[in-house]
Design a protein around this motif. Structure first.
Motif, short mmCIF file in Angstrom:
data_model
loop_
_atom_site.label_atom_id
_atom_site.label_comp_id
_atom_site.label_asym_id
_atom_site.label_seq_id
_atom_site.Cartn_x
_atom_site.Cartn_y
_atom_site.Cartn_z
N GLY A 27 13.46 1.01 33.30
CA GLY A 27 13.28 2.15 34.18
C GLY A 27 14.10 2.22 35.46
N PRO A 28 14.70 1.12 35.94
CA PRO A 28 15.38 1.17 37.23
C PRO A 28 16.59 2.11 37.27
N LEU A 29 16.96 2.47 38.49
CA LEU A 29 18.15 3.30 38.71
C LEU A 29 19.40 2.45 38.77
N ALA A 30 19.23 1.15 38.99
CA ALA A 30 20.38 0.25 39.15
C ALA A 30 20.13 -1.07 38.45
N GLY A 31 21.23 -1.71 38.06
CA GLY A 31 21.15 -3.02 37.44
C GLY A 31 21.04 -2.96 35.94
N PRO A 32 21.19 -4.11 35.28
CA PRO A 32 21.16 -4.16 33.82
C PRO A 32 19.74 -4.16 33.28
N VAL A 33 19.62 -3.97 31.97
CA VAL A 33 18.39 -4.28 31.27
C VAL A 33 18.55 -5.73 30.81
N VAL A 34 17.49 -6.51 30.97
CA VAL A 34 17.52 -7.94 30.64
C VAL A 34 16.47 -8.21 29.57
N CYS A 35 16.85 -8.95 28.53
CA CYS A 35 15.93 -9.29 27.44
C CYS A 35 15.90 -10.79 27.23
N ALA A 36 14.73 -11.27 26.84
CA ALA A 36 14.58 -12.69 26.52
C ALA A 36 13.97 -12.82 25.14
N ALA A 37 14.38 -13.86 24.44
CA ALA A 37 13.79 -14.25 23.16
C ALA A 37 13.34 -15.70 23.28
N VAL A 38 12.13 -15.98 22.84
CA VAL A 38 11.56 -17.33 23.01
C VAL A 38 10.81 -17.75 21.76
N ILE A 39 11.06 -18.97 21.32
CA ILE A 39 10.24 -19.61 20.29
C ILE A 39 9.45 -20.72 20.98
N MET A 40 8.13 -20.58 21.00
CA MET A 40 7.27 -21.56 21.67
C MET A 40 6.63 -22.50 20.64
N PRO A 41 6.38 -23.76 21.02
CA PRO A 41 5.67 -24.65 20.11
C PRO A 41 4.24 -24.17 19.90
N PRO A 42 3.72 -24.21 18.69
CA PRO A 42 2.40 -23.64 18.40
C PRO A 42 1.24 -24.46 18.94
N ASP A 43 1.51 -25.70 19.34
CA ASP A 43 0.41 -26.60 19.70
C ASP A 43 0.44 -27.06 21.15
N ASP A 44 1.17 -26.33 22.00
CA ASP A 44 1.30 -26.76 23.40
C ASP A 44 1.28 -25.53 24.31
N LEU A 45 0.12 -24.93 24.43
CA LEU A 45 -0.05 -23.66 25.15
C LEU A 45 0.10 -23.86 26.66
N ILE A 46 0.89 -23.01 27.29
CA ILE A 46 1.00 -23.00 28.76
C ILE A 46 -0.02 -22.01 29.30
N GLU A 47 -0.95 -22.49 30.09
CA GLU A 47 -1.99 -21.61 30.65
C GLU A 47 -1.37 -20.63 31.64
N GLY A 48 -1.83 -19.37 31.58
CA GLY A 48 -1.41 -18.38 32.57
C GLY A 48 -0.30 -17.46 32.12
N VAL A 49 0.31 -17.74 30.95
CA VAL A 49 1.37 -16.85 30.46
C VAL A 49 0.77 -15.49 30.14
N ASP A 50 1.38 -14.43 30.68
CA ASP A 50 0.83 -13.08 30.57
C ASP A 50 1.96 -12.08 30.74
N ASP A 51 1.61 -10.81 30.65
CA ASP A 51 2.53 -9.74 31.02
C ASP A 51 3.07 -10.06 32.41
N SER A 52 4.40 -10.17 32.54
CA SER A 52 5.00 -10.62 33.80
C SER A 52 4.64 -9.72 34.98
N LYS A 53 4.37 -8.44 34.70
CA LYS A 53 4.04 -7.51 35.80
C LYS A 53 2.71 -7.84 36.45
N LYS A 54 1.85 -8.59 35.75
CA LYS A 54 0.54 -8.94 36.30
C LYS A 54 0.57 -10.19 37.17
N LEU A 55 1.70 -10.87 37.20
CA LEU A 55 1.79 -12.17 37.87
C LEU A 55 2.52 -12.07 39.20
N ALA A 56 2.08 -12.87 40.17
CA ALA A 56 2.78 -12.95 41.45
C ALA A 56 4.16 -13.58 41.24
#
Length: 198
Positions: A27-56
């Protein structure tokens, strides 16, 4: 809500490398669009991962480091404003997501994308509405993409002072629009998004 539900179903079906993909900056008026692709290990959950807009911002940066350390594979790509203007933001986002998936050092065997996005890839895929909040690997992708783009826009703030890129990340705030009216457009502004102020 079990954020690993979709990944667990896919792992049970025999898919080993399940990749989450998300974008930041449609949506911005300036700057690039940035995308990330991630493969996470299924047995090592990081607590707190969420929609980035909800995080400080500080929490996002902390989580981004953990995600990069623990990920089986991760990649970040961007598509610049000139390309966005040429092919439109939807196609630019699809291209950016595709490039991120194809940049992974371990090829995924299933891809989960946020929103309603079909990618031009030869891998089984599924898009999930609000996937960044409901699916662990997509949430992880949203966090590292957001941190990357915010840091980039802070760098641009030093190159193009007066627009407040370090605060607005290129989005169309009142102060940013006022700066466009006073100072004109920079090379990183999206001409197709700023026609009314050109």
């Amino acid at each position: 809500m079990d954020k690993l539900y979709r990944e667990n179903v896919l792992h049970a079906q025999g898919f080993e490398y399940v990749c989450g993909v998300d974008e930041v900056g449609r949506g911005p008026l300036a700057g690039p669009v940035v995308c990330a692709a991630v493969i996470m290990p299924p047995d090592d959950l990081i607590e707190g991962v969420d929609d980035s807009k909800k995080l400080a911002p500080s929490r996002r940066r902390e989580l981004a480091e953990k995600i990069k350390q623990k990920a089986v594979a991760w990649a970040i790509c961007r598509v610049e404003p000139q390309v966005i203007d040429r092919i439109n933001i939807l196609q630019a986002t699809r291209l950016c997501m595709k490039n991120a998936v194809e940049s992974l050092k371990i090829p995924p065997d299933f891809v989960l994308t946020d929103g309603n996005m079909t990618l031009d890839i030869c891998v089984p895929q599924e898009s999930i509405i609000k996937g960044d909040a409901s699916c662990y690997c997509i949430g992880a992708a949203s966090v590292i993409a957001k941190v990357e783009r915010d840091a980039l826009m802070a760098e641009y703030a030093a190159v193009y002072p007066g627009y407040g890129f370090e605060k607005n990340a290129g989005y169309g705030t009142a102060a940013h629009i006022d700066a466009i009216r006073r100072l004109g457009l920079t090379p990183i502004h999206r001409r197709s998004f700023t026609k009314k102020w050109q």
